[in-house]
Design an enzyme around this catalytic site. Structure first.
Site, PDB file in Angstrom:
ATOM      1  CD  GLU A  35      87.665  -6.211  47.767  1.00 48.29           C
ATOM      2  OE1 GLU A  35      88.451  -6.697  48.602  1.00 48.29           O
ATOM      3  OE2 GLU A  35      87.761  -6.559  46.713  1.00 48.29           O
ATOM      4  CG  HIS A  68      87.516 -12.252  45.513  1.00 52.38           C
ATOM      5  ND1 HIS A  68      86.858 -11.678  46.546  1.00 52.38           N
ATOM      6  CD2 HIS A  68      88.616 -11.093  45.313  1.00 52.38           C
ATOM      7  CE1 HIS A  68      87.454 -10.682  47.196  1.00 52.38           C
ATOM      8  NE2 HIS A  68      88.405 -10.392  46.283  1.00 52.38           N
TER       9      HIS A  68
END
Length: 313
Positions: free
Chosen positions: A166, A200
C-alpha cells in the site's frame, strides 16, 4: 528548485492515480473472476493468493509510474530515489516517525503497560517465585508468543504485505505523480488518502456477505474504516512528502496496523485518558520539528518535481 515547472498535466496525474487504485483492487479478484481458479482450500491459501496479487499490483504500479513520470536517468539508485527507496538517513526515517506515531498511542501504550504489570503481579503472587525468576518466565512467555504470531498469516498481512504494497502504490507512486502534476504539497496530503480510502470500499461487500450484516450496519463499519484510512493516509502522505523517504510512512503504517485504533478512555483508569491527551499535545507540538526535511536529506534545494520536501523550506 530545479525542474519546478509542471512536468505533467493535472488530469494525467489524476487519471494515473485512479487507474492504479482500480488495478490494485481489481487484481485481488482476478484469480477467481478472470483466471477462473478454484476457491482456496483454506484461509491461509486465500491470503497467500492475495499476497501474490498485491505484489504483482505494486510491481506494475512502479513500472507504470516510471513510464509516466519525466524520469531521464535509468540508473537503479536514481529510480529507487524517485520512490523514496534510499539507503541514506535510514535510522532517522525509522526512529523519528516511529517515536512520533507512538505519541498518538500514548493512551493505548499506558493501558498495555498497566495490564502487563497487573498480569506480572498476578503470576508472581500465584507462583511465589523470586523477582528474577518471574521476569525470566515473562520474557520466555513473550518470546513464545512472538514466535506463534510470526507464523500467523494475519501477522504477515497486517505488518508486512499490506504496509509494503500500500505504501508503494499509494505513497511512493501516487505522490510523485500528483506533485509533478502541479498539485501543491498540502493538496497532495489530503488528496492522496482519497484514493487510499476508495481502495478499501471492496471491504463493504465482503463484510456484508461474510458476516451477514445488514446493509446499514456494513455501511457504518466500512464508513468508520474509511474515516480512519483517510486520517492515517493523510499522516502517511505527510511523512512521505516531508521526509522524501518511503521507510517513514512504512514503519508508521506497520505500527498503526499492530496497535489498531488508539484508546481514548477506559473506565476507572483516568491515567489512560491523561496519557492520551498528553500524547496528542506532544504529537501536535513535535509534528513539524521532528519531520524537518533537512533531518532526512543532505540537501533540500535544487530538487526534481517529485521531491515535495523542497517546497517546505
Amino acid at each position: 528548485m530545479e525542474e519546478n515547472k509542471v512536468s505533467l498535466s493535472k488530469p494525467v496525474a489524476m487519471i494515473a492515480c485512479i487507474a492504479m487504485t482500480l488495478f490494485y483492487v481489481a487484481i485481488l479478484y482476478a484469480p477467481t473472476l478472470i483466471l477462473r481458479l478454484p476457491p482456496p482450500q483454506s484461509f491461509k491459501n486465500f491470503m497467500i493468493r492475495r499476497f501474490i496479487c498485491a505484489a504483482i499490483s505494486s510491481f506494475a504500479s512502479v513500472i507504470f509510474c516510471a513510464l509516466v513520470l519525466p524520469i531521464r536517468s535509468g540508473e537503479a539508485s536514481y529510480l529507487f530515489g524517485v520512490y523514496g527507496i534510499r539507503s541514506d538517513h535510514i535510522w532517522q526515517a525509522v526512529l523519528f516517525p516511529l517515536f512520533l506515531t507512538n505519541l498518538m498511542y500514548a493512551g493505548s501504550l499506558m493501558l498495555k503497560s498497566i495490564l502487563l504489570v497487573n498480569k506480572w503481579k498476578e503470576h508472581r503472587n500465584q507462583d511465589g517465585r523470586p523477582l528474577l525468576c518471574s521476569i525470566k518466565s515473562t520474557l520466555l512467555s513473550f518470546s513464545d508468543q512472538m514466535s506463534s504470531v510470526a507464523s500467523n498469516v494475519l501477522f504477515w498481512r497486517n505488518l508486512v504485505v499490506a504496509p509494503l504494497t500500500e505504501e508503494l502504490v499509494f505513497r511512493a507512486c501516487m505522490i510523485p505523480l500528483l506533485l509533478c502534476g502541479g498539485f501543491k504539497a498540502y493538496n497532495v496530503i489530503f488528496l492522496c488518502p482519497t484514493f487510499f480510502s476508495l481502495a478499501h470500499l471492496n471491504h463493504m461487500m465482503e463484510i456484508y456477505g461474510r458476516h451477514n450484516y445488514s446493509l446499514v450496519k456494513a455501511s457504518m463499519v466500512v464508513g468508520l474504516q474509511l474515516g480512519y484510512t483517510v486520517i492515517f493516509g493523510s499522516y502517511a502522505s505527510f511523512l512521505f512528502v516531508r521526509t522524501g523517504n518511503l521507510i517513514a510512512p512504512l514503519v508508521a503504517h506497520a505500527f498503526c496496523n499492530y496497535m489498531g485504533l488508539p484508546v481514548l478512555f477506559v473506565p476507572r483508569k483516568g491515567i489512560v485518558s491523561v496519557a492520551f491527551v498528553a500524547g496528542m499535545i506532544s504529537f501536535a507540538l513535535l509534528l513539524f520539528p521532528i519531520t524537518r526535511p533537512d533531518l532526512y536529506n543532505d540537501r533540500t534545494n535544487n530538487c526534481r518535481c517529485w521531491q515535495g520536501y523542497c517546497s517546505w523550506n
